[in-house]
Design an enzyme around this catalytic site. Structure first.
Site, PDB file in Angstrom:
ATOM      1  N   LYS A   1       0.842  -1.203   0.000  1.00 59.55           N
ATOM      2  CA  LYS A   1       0.000   0.000   0.000  1.00 59.55           C
ATOM      3  C   LYS A   1       0.881   1.259   0.000  1.00 59.55           C
ATOM      4  O   LYS A   1       0.612   2.213  -0.736  1.00 59.55           O
ATOM      5  CB  LYS A   1      -0.930  -0.008   1.230  1.00 59.55           C
ATOM      6  CG  LYS A   1      -2.007  -1.088   1.127  1.00 59.55           C
ATOM      7  CD  LYS A   1      -2.762  -1.323   2.434  1.00 59.55           C
ATOM      8  CE  LYS A   1      -3.652  -2.557   2.291  1.00 59.55           C
ATOM      9  NZ  LYS A   1      -4.352  -2.941   3.523  1.00 59.55           N
TER      10      LYS A   1
ATOM     11  N   GLN B   1      -4.882  -1.793   9.756  1.00 58.69           N
ATOM     12  CA  GLN B   1      -4.521  -3.054   9.094  1.00 58.69           C
ATOM     13  C   GLN B   1      -4.976  -4.227   9.972  1.00 58.69           C
ATOM     14  O   GLN B   1      -4.564  -4.341  11.122  1.00 58.69           O
ATOM     15  CB  GLN B   1      -3.007  -3.097   8.846  1.00 58.69           C
ATOM     16  CG  GLN B   1      -2.550  -4.312   8.072  1.00 58.69           C
ATOM     17  CD  GLN B   1      -3.097  -4.343   6.628  1.00 58.69           C
ATOM     18  OE1 GLN B   1      -3.182  -3.318   5.961  1.00 58.69           O
ATOM     19  NE2 GLN B   1      -3.465  -5.520   6.161  1.00 58.69           N
TER      20      GLN B   1
ATOM     21  N   ASP C   1     -11.311   2.321   4.094  1.00 60.55           N
ATOM     22  CA  ASP C   1     -11.555   0.879   3.959  1.00 60.55           C
ATOM     23  C   ASP C   1     -13.058   0.587   3.874  1.00 60.55           C
ATOM     24  O   ASP C   1     -13.462  -0.527   3.553  1.00 60.55           O
ATOM     25  CB  ASP C   1     -10.976   0.124   5.173  1.00 60.55           C
ATOM     26  CG  ASP C   1      -9.621  -0.506   4.858  1.00 60.55           C
ATOM     27  OD1 ASP C   1      -9.317  -0.684   3.663  1.00 60.55           O
ATOM     28  OD2 ASP C   1      -8.884  -0.819   5.808  1.00 60.55           O
TER      29      ASP C   1
END
Ligand code: NAD
Length: 281
Positions: free
Chosen positions: A49, A93, A116
């Protein structure tokens, strides 16, 4: 011949487009990543990422926390990021260490920075079929790949194998919004092949190494393989036994080089969107 839908190539097109928008308009988007170092795979995903963000001109802030971090410590970091006007997007994460209730952390992400798409506001809006701020990245990437091959999925019979909150469920909502006929299958589904053999498109997100061979598909099947597993040899593979289906079904993605890079590209897209939302473009 089975057509291979190339996720790597498509993701590079998306990243190039994002870079152009950022360069031309001299934008300064910033993505913050909270990583609690639990497993090697998470570190690799985070590196991917950060590399993609660098490529397109998105600044990243990595907040690395130890394995024995408390929920209160994460919430404190999150509060700072929520309030920081320079930070546009925030991701946690996953997985977090097992002593932490992930939902409590995810619920605390500002929905306008929740790139997200996991916060209650964004999940609820997607479930209600109403536009929210963000849709989760893997479902967005899968929809884009489907459209590379099949531009009109209205009424199509799509089977999703997997009912997780990050892939199966949001993907089903996204596809329903496109008027597809969606079936979600999972580990308790009876006669899985009955569903897959009758589908126009099958999306495999079970996390089972090379589990689905040609007996699950017909010669007109279009398969999207979301799974990521590591073989004993160390090689990455998907849920689908590629050697078995290659040459038999109509089209498929491959692992690696399919959904994975599209998830990262969708995250960059969402981060740029977050920048626009917060700067009221
Ligand atoms: P999960 O473990 O949360 O969910 C797996 C789902 O598959 C469950 O609903 C389970 O019921 C179902 N399932 C398991 N075995 C099955 C079987 N034999 N038959 C039918 N259903 C079965 O996993 P997840 O987080 O949704 O991820 C799924 C896979 O996708 C994993 O391999 C993960 O690494 C991968 N993944 C990839 C990306 C990407 O960007 N490519 C993103 C997220 C997850």
């Amino acid at each position: 011949m089975t057509k291979i839908i190339d996720g790597k190539k498509r993701s590079e097109e998306i990243l190039a487009d994002i870079k152009e928008k950022i360069d031309i308009n001299k934008l300064k988007p910033c993505l913050a990543i909270i990583l609690s170092a639990v497993d090697e795979a998470s570190k690799i995903y985070v590196n991917n990422k950060i590399t993609a963000a660098k490529k397109v001109g998105i600044e990243t802030r990595l907040i690395s926390l130890s394995n024995n971090v408390t929920a209160e410590e994460i919430l404190k970091e999150l509060d700072k990021l929520n309030k920081d006007s320079f930070v546009n997007g925030i991701i946690i994460q996953l997985p977090l260490p097992s002593h932490i209730d992930s939902s409590k952390i995810i619920d605390a992400v500002d929905s306008k920075k929740d790139v997200d798409g996991f916060s209650p506001y964004n999940v609820g809006r997607l479930a209600a079929g109403i536009e929210g701020f963000f849709v989760p990245c893997t479902p967005l990437g899968v929809l884009d790949l489907i459209k590379q091959e099949d531009t009109n999925i209205s009424g199509k019979n799509i089977v999703i194998i997997g009912r997780s909150n990050i892939v199966g469920k949001p993907l089903a909502q996204l596809l329903l919004k496109q008027d597809a006929t969606v079936t979600i299958c999972h580990s308790k589904t009876h006669n899985l092949k009955f569903h897959t053999l009758n589908a126009d498109i099958v999306i495999c997100a079970a996390g089972k190494e090379k589990y689905f061979d040609k007996s699950y598909f017909n010669d007109n099947s279009f398969v999207i393989d979301v799974g990521i597993s590591r073989e004993e040899s160390g090689a990455i593979c998907g849920d689908v036994d590629f050697d078995s289906i290659n040459g038999f079904i109509k089209a498929t993605t491959k692992v690696p080089g399919g959904v994975g890079p599209m998830t990262v590209a969708s995250l960059m897209k969402n981060t740029l969107k977050a920048y626009f939302i917060q700067n009221e473009y």
